[in-house]
Design an enzyme around this catalytic site. Structure first.
Site, PDB file in Angstrom:
ATOM      1  N   ASP A   1      -1.180 -38.948 -17.832  1.00  0.00           N
ATOM      2  CA  ASP A   1      -2.100 -38.822 -19.018  1.00  0.00           C
ATOM      3  C   ASP A   1      -1.600 -39.275 -20.370  1.00  0.00           C
ATOM      4  O   ASP A   1      -0.586 -38.827 -20.858  1.00  0.00           O
ATOM      5  CB  ASP A   1      -3.149 -37.771 -19.216  1.00  0.00           C
ATOM      6  CG  ASP A   1      -4.236 -37.785 -20.131  1.00  0.00           C
ATOM      7  OD1 ASP A   1      -5.256 -38.490 -19.776  1.00  0.00           O
ATOM      8  OD2 ASP A   1      -4.241 -37.268 -21.260  1.00  0.00           O
TER       9      ASP A   1
ATOM     10  N   GLU B   1      -1.016 -43.854 -17.539  1.00  0.00           N
ATOM     11  CA  GLU B   1      -2.202 -44.248 -17.987  1.00  0.00           C
ATOM     12  C   GLU B   1      -1.826 -44.955 -19.390  1.00  0.00           C
ATOM     13  O   GLU B   1      -1.600 -44.251 -20.347  1.00  0.00           O
ATOM     14  CB  GLU B   1      -3.115 -43.180 -18.209  1.00  0.00           C
ATOM     15  CG  GLU B   1      -4.419 -43.766 -18.583  1.00  0.00           C
ATOM     16  CD  GLU B   1      -4.989 -43.040 -19.836  1.00  0.00           C
ATOM     17  OE1 GLU B   1      -6.172 -43.525 -20.315  1.00  0.00           O
ATOM     18  OE2 GLU B   1      -4.380 -42.217 -20.597  1.00  0.00           O
TER      19      GLU B   1
HETATM   20  C1  QV4 Z   1     -12.571 -34.418 -32.686  1.00  0.00           C
HETATM   21  C2  QV4 Z   1     -12.533 -35.443 -33.594  1.00  0.00           C
HETATM   22  C3  QV4 Z   1     -11.331 -35.904 -34.171  1.00  0.00           C
HETATM   23  C4  QV4 Z   1     -10.677 -34.582 -34.702  1.00  0.00           C
HETATM   24  C5  QV4 Z   1     -11.000 -33.431 -33.510  1.00  0.00           C
HETATM   25  C6  QV4 Z   1     -10.125 -31.943 -34.265  1.00  0.00           C
HETATM   26  O1  QV4 Z   1     -13.062 -36.805 -32.743  1.00  0.00           O
HETATM   27  O2  QV4 Z   1     -11.186 -36.963 -35.238  1.00  0.00           O
HETATM   28  O3  QV4 Z   1      -9.525 -34.662 -35.153  1.00  0.00           O
HETATM   29  O4  QV4 Z   1     -12.135 -33.262 -33.054  1.00  0.00           O
HETATM   30  O5  QV4 Z   1     -11.152 -31.624 -35.133  1.00  0.00           O
HETATM   31  C7  QV4 Z   1     -12.335 -34.536 -27.421  1.00  0.00           C
HETATM   32  C8  QV4 Z   1     -13.584 -35.118 -28.402  1.00  0.00           C
HETATM   33  C9  QV4 Z   1     -13.179 -35.488 -29.545  1.00  0.00           C
HETATM   34  C10 QV4 Z   1     -12.381 -34.321 -30.411  1.00  0.00           C
HETATM   35  C11 QV4 Z   1     -11.212 -34.196 -29.495  1.00  0.00           C
HETATM   36  C12 QV4 Z   1     -10.104 -33.280 -29.813  1.00  0.00           C
HETATM   37  O6  QV4 Z   1     -14.223 -36.233 -27.592  1.00  0.00           O
HETATM   38  O7  QV4 Z   1     -14.475 -35.766 -30.329  1.00  0.00           O
HETATM   39  O8  QV4 Z   1     -11.926 -34.794 -31.452  1.00  0.00           O
HETATM   40  O9  QV4 Z   1     -11.506 -33.788 -28.174  1.00  0.00           O
HETATM   41  O10 QV4 Z   1     -10.760 -31.792 -29.615  1.00  0.00           O
HETATM   42  C13 QV4 Z   1     -10.638 -37.098 -23.140  1.00  0.00           C
HETATM   43  C14 QV4 Z   1     -11.869 -37.568 -23.829  1.00  0.00           C
HETATM   44  C15 QV4 Z   1     -11.735 -37.304 -25.432  1.00  0.00           C
HETATM   45  C16 QV4 Z   1     -11.582 -35.974 -25.430  1.00  0.00           C
HETATM   46  C17 QV4 Z   1     -10.172 -35.571 -24.630  1.00  0.00           C
HETATM   47  C18 QV4 Z   1      -9.803 -34.118 -25.017  1.00  0.00           C
HETATM   48  O11 QV4 Z   1     -11.995 -39.030 -23.730  1.00  0.00           O
HETATM   49  O12 QV4 Z   1     -13.017 -37.813 -25.836  1.00  0.00           O
HETATM   50  O13 QV4 Z   1     -11.348 -35.671 -26.785  1.00  0.00           O
HETATM   51  O14 QV4 Z   1     -10.338 -35.939 -23.470  1.00  0.00           O
HETATM   52  O15 QV4 Z   1     -10.841 -33.213 -24.593  1.00  0.00           O
HETATM   53  C19 QV4 Z   1      -7.168 -43.893 -25.507  1.00  0.00           C
HETATM   54  C20 QV4 Z   1      -5.741 -43.314 -25.240  1.00  0.00           C
HETATM   55  C21 QV4 Z   1      -5.917 -42.895 -23.746  1.00  0.00           C
HETATM   56  C22 QV4 Z   1      -7.286 -41.839 -23.539  1.00  0.00           C
HETATM   57  C23 QV4 Z   1      -8.440 -42.853 -24.073  1.00  0.00           C
HETATM   58  C24 QV4 Z   1      -9.553 -41.583 -23.853  1.00  0.00           C
HETATM   59  O16 QV4 Z   1      -4.830 -44.083 -25.338  1.00  0.00           O
HETATM   60  O17 QV4 Z   1      -4.732 -42.005 -23.308  1.00  0.00           O
HETATM   61  O18 QV4 Z   1      -7.974 -42.643 -25.358  1.00  0.00           O
HETATM   62  N1  QV4 Z   1      -7.765 -41.676 -22.213  1.00  0.00           N
HETATM   63  C25 QV4 Z   1      -6.880 -40.356 -21.613  1.00  0.00           C
HETATM   64  C26 QV4 Z   1      -7.628 -39.654 -20.668  1.00  0.00           C
HETATM   65  C27 QV4 Z   1      -9.330 -39.137 -21.215  1.00  0.00           C
HETATM   66  C28 QV4 Z   1      -8.673 -37.918 -22.377  1.00  0.00           C
HETATM   67  C29 QV4 Z   1      -7.207 -38.131 -22.830  1.00  0.00           C
HETATM   68  C30 QV4 Z   1      -6.500 -39.418 -22.589  1.00  0.00           C
HETATM   69  C31 QV4 Z   1      -6.704 -37.001 -23.877  1.00  0.00           C
HETATM   70  O19 QV4 Z   1      -8.033 -40.528 -19.714  1.00  0.00           O
HETATM   71  O20 QV4 Z   1      -9.877 -38.731 -20.462  1.00  0.00           O
HETATM   72  O21 QV4 Z   1      -9.862 -38.037 -23.394  1.00  0.00           O
HETATM   73  O22 QV4 Z   1      -6.153 -36.164 -22.643  1.00  0.00           O
HETATM   74  O23 QV4 Z   1      -7.606 -45.153 -25.281  1.00  0.00           O
END
Ligand code: QV4
Ligand code: CA
Length: 482
Positions: free
Chosen positions: A193, A230
């Site tokens: 990831d 990824e």
């Molecule tokens: C929020 C605010 C931030 C703030 C934070 C802390 O938005 O600005 O700093 O609170 O106060 C979730 C929430 C998001 C939250 C964050 C932190 O959606 O609003 O931030 O948690 O608590 C998945 C979801 C994300 C989620 C994350 C963790 O998609 O929305 O974030 O899980 O729960 C890029 C990357 C790529 C990534 C993709 C989504 O290059 O690597 O974005 N894809 C992978 C996974 C994906 C996962 C992650 C990475 C993180 O496939 O499912 O994100 O592990 O393109």
């Protein structure tokens, strides 16, 4: 790191998103093994923050709080039992490894196994990690960083998730320990990831410290884990997929984007004649391919209008093309139904995941879509197995959106994405005989439950796909189901 180590004759993996370990074990024995599936990507098995304030969203599983194997999918013993039973059924397990970060700032701080964290102190006692294990000074990735600043994309926080320093010897040893414990249990590999957010040189050190696959689970001695990283690379960023392909395989996000566009009419199917690197795709042997994934099916991650189960007719065609064409290492998505893009899997009031029910026609209930159980999809997995080792030949198209091709002398497929009937005498490359179309039905003794195709001594057959038919595909092959 480039070989999935599927059991002989198998080819395709499915992401059983948010499934429980006991249900996956049963699915291996009753469906995936018998139907020739090669493997399963499972949701992250390590303990995550339980986010009740958002009603247990699916994305809580991307917020690790420890490496204990204790989640809503089950505990360590259930995980090991699943791996054993799936390997025995000929189906491999691949783990979604979240090693870039730990859970970030929330009002809650209790994990699915009861572990706690003190975010303000960067303190995760169940690993344990402390402030020195994270990149410093603390910073958060902004949208602009992707264009200019690889150091910020790698060393700052991805949406507020605490960013581990993989350059640290201690952090590496914790990550390697976690991954090796999974290899010893019998998994065949990993999805890495957020690989774009880690330095390739650090990842190389981690990969090279991984154990060989466990020979007690049927892997050949000396086999390395399959690793697919990824990296969302649609071009135009300061980080490139090419930094990662020397290490291991990479997710090819252009693949699903282009096929989604083509099957939605945004590009003529005839152009698929040179599908592969000529389209700007990765080399086939480093490419993990899929139409949709758990992010882009709900608007997370890479953008674009990606086909999903919600546009079933076009989706099935895009998936069929993926499985019919030899390019890449394909992965199917298996979803739960959703309207709210944040919603987690079906659950009861205590937050326990509700298992899929299995209907008499093979489909799922209780809110689970189970695309992998759709006839048009699982029979194309068999098509790919039958065609294994052959190339594309005898391509035909109408100059527009009707195409057909052979896979050696093993299999033949045709697509009609026009508003009029496809009615052509085409070369199928198959021996003379009567074949059952595996899209509209299957073989039942001497007859077909769907359409049948008469192949003559010259290998040619009349192929008909009406524009108003339920599916736009016709597929036949030399295996028993056709
Ligand atoms: C929020 C605010 C931030 C703030 C934070 C802390 O938005 O600005 O700093 O609170 O106060 C979730 C929430 C998001 C939250 C964050 C932190 O959606 O609003 O931030 O948690 O608590 C998945 C979801 C994300 C989620 C994350 C963790 O998609 O929305 O974030 O899980 O729960 C890029 C990357 C790529 C990534 C993709 C989504 O290059 O690597 O974005 N894809 C992978 C996974 C994906 C996962 C992650 C990475 C993180 O496939 O499912 O994100 O592990 O393109
Ligand atoms: Ca990072």
């Amino acid at each position: 790191y480039f070989n999935p180590h599927y059991a002989p004759g198998r080819t395709t993996m499915v992401h059983l998103f948010e499934w429980k370990w006991d249900d996956i074990a049963a699915e291996c024995e009753r469906f995936l093994g018998p139907n020739g599936f090669g493997g399963i990507q499972v949701s992250p098995p390590n303990e995550n923050l339980a986010i009740w304030s958002h009603n247990r969203p699916w994305w809580e599983r991307y917020q690790p709080i420890s490496y204990r194997l204790l989640t809503r999918s089950g505990n360590e013993q259930q995980f090991a039992n699943m791996v054993r039973r799936c390997n025995d059924a000929g189906v491999r397990i691949y783990v979604d490894a979240i090693i870039n970060h730990m859970t970030g700032t929330w009002s809650e701080n209790v994990g699915t196994g009861g572990s706690t964290a003190n975010f303000g102190e960067w303190h995760y006692p169940s690993v344990p990690y402390g402030r020195n294990d994270f990149n410093w000074p603390h910073c958060v990735i902004s949208g602009n960083d992707y264009g200019c600043c690889p150091d910020r994309v790698r060393n700052c926080e991805l949406s507020g998730l605490k960013d581990l320093n993989q350059g640290s010897e201690y952090v590496r040893s914790m990550i390697v320990g976690y991954m090796n414990s999974l290899i010893d249990i019998g998994v065949a590999g990993f999805r890495i990831d957020a690989a774009k957010h880690m330095w390739p040189s650090d990842l190389r050190v981690i990969y090279d410290r991984l154990h060989n696959l466990n020979t007690d689970h049927g892997f050949p001695s000396g086999a390395r884990p399959y690793i697919y990283q990824e990296v969302i690379d649609l071009g135009g960023e300061a980080m490139s997929r090419d930094e990662y392909t020397p290490l291991a395989a990479v997710t090819e996000f252009k693949f699903g984007m282009e096929l989604s566009r083509a099957f939605q009419g945004g590009n003529q199917l005839r152009w698929l004649v040179n599908w592969g690197p000529q389209w700007g795709l990765l080399a086939s042997d480093v490419s993990l391919t899929f139409i949709d994934n758990h992010d882009n099916q709900r608007g997370h991650g890479a953008g674009g209008s990606i086909l999903t189960y919600k546009q079933a007719r076009q989706y099935k065609a895009a998936v069929a093309f993926m499985l019919a064409h030899p390019y890449g290492e394909p992965q199917l998505m298996s979803s739960f139904d959703f309207v709210n893009t944040e919603a987690g899997p079906p659950m009861d009031s205590s937050g326990n995941i509700i298992s899929p029910s299995i209907n008499s026609d093979n489909t799922c209930g209780n809110g689970w879509i189970c695309e992998h159980r759709w006839r048009q999809i699982y029979q194309m997995v068999q098509f790919r197995n039958v065609a294994l080792g052959t190339g594309v030949n005898d391509w035909w198209d109408n100059g527009g959106n009707q195409i057909a091709f052979c896979r050696g002398g093993q299999a033949f497929i045709a697509f009609n994405n026009e508003y009029w009937t496809l009615n052509q005498n085409l070369q199928t490359c198959l021996p003379a005989g009567t074949y059952c179309d595996i899209i509209s039905g299957t073989r039942n003794g001497n007859s077909c439950t769907g359409k049948s195709v008469q192949v003559g001594n010259d290998g040619r057959a009349t192929i008909i796909i009406g524009s108003d038919e339920y599916d736009m595909i016709l597929a036949i092959h030399r295996g028993p189901q056709s």
